[in-house]
Design a protein around this motif. Sequence first.
Motif, short mmCIF file in Angstrom:
data_model
loop_
_atom_site.label_atom_id
_atom_site.label_comp_id
_atom_site.label_asym_id
_atom_site.label_seq_id
_atom_site.Cartn_x
_atom_site.Cartn_y
_atom_site.Cartn_z
N LYS A 236 43.60 15.58 19.84
CA LYS A 236 43.21 16.59 20.81
C LYS A 236 41.96 16.11 21.51
O LYS A 236 40.98 15.76 20.86
CB LYS A 236 42.93 17.89 20.04
N ILE B 1 42.23 20.36 28.30
CA ILE B 1 42.43 19.94 26.91
C ILE B 1 43.84 19.36 26.79
O ILE B 1 44.81 19.98 27.22
CB ILE B 1 42.31 21.14 25.95
N ARG C 47 29.57 26.70 24.95
CA ARG C 47 30.57 25.91 25.66
C ARG C 47 31.58 25.32 24.68
O ARG C 47 32.78 25.34 24.91
CB ARG C 47 29.87 24.75 26.36
N GLU D 73 31.98 17.46 23.94
CA GLU D 73 31.41 16.44 24.81
C GLU D 73 29.90 16.29 24.61
O GLU D 73 29.30 15.32 25.03
CB GLU D 73 31.73 16.72 26.27
N SER E 2 36.44 27.09 23.30
CA SER E 2 37.73 26.43 23.20
C SER E 2 38.01 26.03 21.75
O SER E 2 38.15 24.87 21.43
CB SER E 2 37.75 25.21 24.10
N GLY F 178 33.97 16.06 30.41
CA GLY F 178 34.96 15.46 29.53
C GLY F 178 34.30 14.62 28.45
O GLY F 178 33.10 14.36 28.51
N ILE G 295 36.82 17.00 21.18
CA ILE G 295 36.68 17.95 22.26
C ILE G 295 35.23 18.37 22.49
O ILE G 295 34.95 19.12 23.40
CB ILE G 295 37.54 19.22 22.03
N ARG H 14 39.35 16.30 25.25
CA ARG H 14 38.94 17.07 26.42
C ARG H 14 38.52 16.12 27.55
O ARG H 14 37.76 15.18 27.32
CB ARG H 14 37.74 17.96 26.06
N ARG I 150 23.64 20.43 30.54
CA ARG I 150 24.47 19.36 30.00
C ARG I 150 23.59 18.26 29.39
O ARG I 150 24.07 17.28 28.88
CB ARG I 150 25.35 18.76 31.11
#
Lengths: 109, 379
Positions: B326, B363, A104, B186, A108, B303, B184, B328, A92
């Motif tokens: 949208k 999400i 990652r 991060e 989505s 997030g 979205i 996250r 991260r």
Amino acid sequence: VGRTASRQNTNLMQLVYGKSATMATASVHGSVDEESDDDDDDEFFKPKGEENKKSREGFDVGDADVEDCSKFTIPSGKNWKDEEMIENIRDRFVTGDWSKAARRGQVSE
Amino acid sequence: MGKISSMKLKGSQNLRLRLLLSTLSSTPILIEDIRADATWPGLRPHEVSFLRLLEKISDDCVVEINETGTKLKYKPGNVMGGKHVVHDCGVSRSIGYFLEPLIVLGLFGKKPLSIRLRGITNDSKDPSVDTFRSTTLPILKRFGVNPEGLELKIESRGVAPGGGGEVVLSVPILQDSLRAVTWIDEGMVKRIRGVTFSTRVSVQFENTMIHAARGIFNRLLPDVHIFTDHKAGPLAGKSPGYGISLVAETTSGCFISADNAVCYAQGEEEAEIEDEEKKDLIPPEDIGKQMAGILLGEIEQGGVVDSTHQGLLFLLCALCPQDVSKVRVGKLSPYGIGVLRHIRDFLGVKFVIKPDPLTETVILKCVGCGLKNLSRKVS
């Protein structure tokens, strides 16, 4: 189509909006109208208990006075000195594996 | 004005949010049973103070409170904004409690808001003024708020129980509306910044906090800078205290924060204080470690904002024009869930909430309610 989409994420939608919410796939919920239908002239003289059936399925009564605090601290007894914990979040950080981080983002959409 | 039917609510929960949404959506509200069964029933000093603040910055709003303070009637007016407003926030909650609703309300005013707030700048209940500067304001910018004129100046600090801090908040007005976001990604944490403070105690407390926090970050990231802000004399307020605010900035421009402050207990629940008085204060080293750990925990969540800022994020999404937003977040916070419910009730905006199992994030998607800055047009 709306139904299948909503069934998939039933859990979180239900958690947030309560049970009845899963039925209403439209984005506008009726509760605003329901509540404002009441005549407000005699709102100071409502028999007790009448407003108990408010559309707030998710809350128990005891929660109505819960403290107004946005600050939320994730409860964690994690020991960040632990090598394994550090390795878990290494990706991260920019010092970690960039390709993993990129993947990652992709999964989505 | 004739009859406007008002929304009926119960209890003291989410009072600020309810008043804020009531104002933005021009929906009068009636709240009953405010701590009706508590030993000290009714509204708390900070809640009354916030109502007074609403009266100060808006025109035509009506606040009625019954004798015991358990019932509140609020008819929103127009947000006027204005310069050189001064408000004493008292000492029952910190300035952060007032800033949270103010920064949104100010955007929908007739004139830009510039307000001086007096009270507690740092405590453990509300986001500190440092976190506001480092994290909250950048979130607003993401939604198209003009960065010029959006600022928070910390003039002096104050902690509980005495307070004595002072900040100046400036919020520009929206020329039209917010801008919907697709947010979205991060990103990866590229640097960690922070600031410690100390009032009426040795500056050494700050060095200890910084050292402890750095010790945890060093194995992950070299780019860590934590500044000190030691206040003395009148700038240090009336009570001793120290604390730290940390923020992680990611490659995609997200800000993740964690903060805390240590001081003698706040004087609200008098009965409880006698028991708690003997409780030891957390030493600076532990605070430093603790906050570093909490920040890492927030980063782990994945997030685009931290748990504390979920509510603001959802609110801004819902106030956007009728475009899809949208976002996250990590695990939904209880306050965030409360905000989602209130948004549905007041604005009729319902989010589509989907878990993203691979990253263990959530999400959320919504179509904004299309709120425009109406006050601006009224002549």
